[in-house]
Design a protein around this motif. Structure first.
Motif, PDB file in Angstrom:
ATOM      1  N   ALA A  19       0.826  -1.210   0.000  1.00 46.21           N
ATOM      2  CA  ALA A  19       0.000   0.000   0.000  1.00 46.21           C
ATOM      3  C   ALA A  19       0.857   1.256   0.000  1.00 46.21           C
ATOM      4  O   ALA A  19       0.559   2.224  -0.713  1.00 46.21           O
ATOM      5  N   GLY A  20       1.925   1.264   0.792  1.00 46.09           N
ATOM      6  CA  GLY A  20       2.764   2.454   0.879  1.00 46.09           C
ATOM      7  C   GLY A  20       3.401   2.814  -0.452  1.00 46.09           C
ATOM      8  O   GLY A  20       3.406   3.982  -0.864  1.00 46.09           O
ATOM      9  N   GLU A  21       3.943   1.827  -1.151  1.00 49.28           N
ATOM     10  CA  GLU A  21       4.561   2.111  -2.448  1.00 49.28           C
ATOM     11  C   GLU A  21       3.523   2.564  -3.471  1.00 49.28           C
ATOM     12  O   GLU A  21       3.803   3.429  -4.303  1.00 49.28           O
ATOM     13  N   ARG A  22       2.333   1.980  -3.404  1.00 46.05           N
ATOM     14  CA  ARG A  22       1.291   2.398  -4.347  1.00 46.05           C
ATOM     15  C   ARG A  22       0.857   3.837  -4.082  1.00 46.05           C
ATOM     16  O   ARG A  22       0.738   4.647  -5.018  1.00 46.05           O
ATOM     17  N   PHE A  23       0.633   4.177  -2.817  1.00 45.27           N
ATOM     18  CA  PHE A  23       0.235   5.542  -2.488  1.00 45.27           C
ATOM     19  C   PHE A  23       1.335   6.543  -2.843  1.00 45.27           C
ATOM     20  O   PHE A  23       1.066   7.612  -3.405  1.00 45.27           O
ATOM     21  N   LEU A  24       2.571   6.208  -2.515  1.00 39.68           N
ATOM     22  CA  LEU A  24       3.674   7.124  -2.791  1.00 39.68           C
ATOM     23  C   LEU A  24       3.936   7.244  -4.287  1.00 39.68           C
ATOM     24  O   LEU A  24       4.363   8.304  -4.763  1.00 39.68           O
TER      25      LEU A  24
END
Length: 246
Positions: A19-24
């Motif tokens: 999720a973090g990589e997708r959001f960033l």
């Protein structure tokens, strides 16, 4: 305590690697205005991939450090594929390095420390994931301890967990509505994307809260269905004994 535990759980999930990589990646794409940036640089990327087929393509013309593309995919990729690759690489770099990744290849950052994008990247980075991991474990242990205390006092903990989960769901829904409205009101693409990330995080929290509320409601119903008749029959038997003694 249920509200705090669910908040920590949402933070742990949002800052996870996937999720973090997708959001960033979405924030990075909005930061560079990828739809406008790519047409002017697509040919350069593909030429680099063809000239150095065995080396990764390093994209330097971005305000994000460490953006690298695989040459075999970048060589003949269309615009949508290149956008996906760039978002993924920017997201991975920002996730690993945090706000320090918001700099060019010379290490210079052109964003003020007060910019919302810097705080957003820092809060979604891998470093914060470790913090939320510890927080969710601690909150879960405290919640379990409180449930054990309630059981010793012969009070159903499922009811307290249910009300806490419903309160967390209400808070998450309020944040989701506010973020959705803010995303529609903002003019800048970056501000809109940050609002959308907050909205998606609130939706994740809402889903968790409703799931916990459903489980707590089921346990409360089962406990009353199973223990209620026994308690009633015991009282009925006790009343009959009292009548007999009378």
């Amino acid at each position: 305590m249920t509200v705090l535990a669910l908040f920590c759980l949402a933070g742990y999930q949002v800052t996870g690697a996937t999720a973090g990589e997708r959001f960033l990646g979405r924030i990075g794409a909005a930061l560079v205005e990828l739809d406008l940036w790519l047409p002017a640089h697509r040919q350069d990327i593909q030429l680099l991939a063809k000239d150095r087929p065995d080396e990764a393509v390093v994209v330097d013309d971005l305000p994000v450090r460490g953006v690298v593309l695989p040459p075999e995919e970048a060589r003949s990729a269309d615009d949508e594929t290149l956008k996906r690759l760039l978002r993924g690489s920017m997201g991975g770099s920002l996730y690993r390095e945090g706000a320090a990744g918001l700099s060019d290849h010379d290490g210079q950052s052109h964003l003020s420390i007060t910019e919302p994008v810097r705080w957003s990247v820092a809060l979604l980075s891998a470093g914060m994931h470790g913090f939320w991991r510890a927080a969710v474990v601690l909150a879960a242990l405290v919640l379990l301890a409180l449930c054990a205390v309630m059981l010793t006092l012969q009070q159903p903990p499922a009811a307290a967990v249910l009300w806490g989960a419903l309160a967390a769901a209400a808070c998450s829904l309020a944040v989701w509505l506010l973020a959705r409205g803010a995303g529609s009101a903002f003019d800048g693409a970056l501000d809109r994307e940050i609002a959308l990330v907050v909205r998606d995080g609130a939706w994740l929290g809402l889903r968790n809260a409703l799931a916990v509320a459903a489980v707590a409601a089921s346990l409360l119903f089962l406990s009353r269905a199973l223990l209620g008749p026994r308690e009633g029959s015991w009282r009925h038997g006790a009343d009959r004994e009292e009548d007999g003694f009378a």
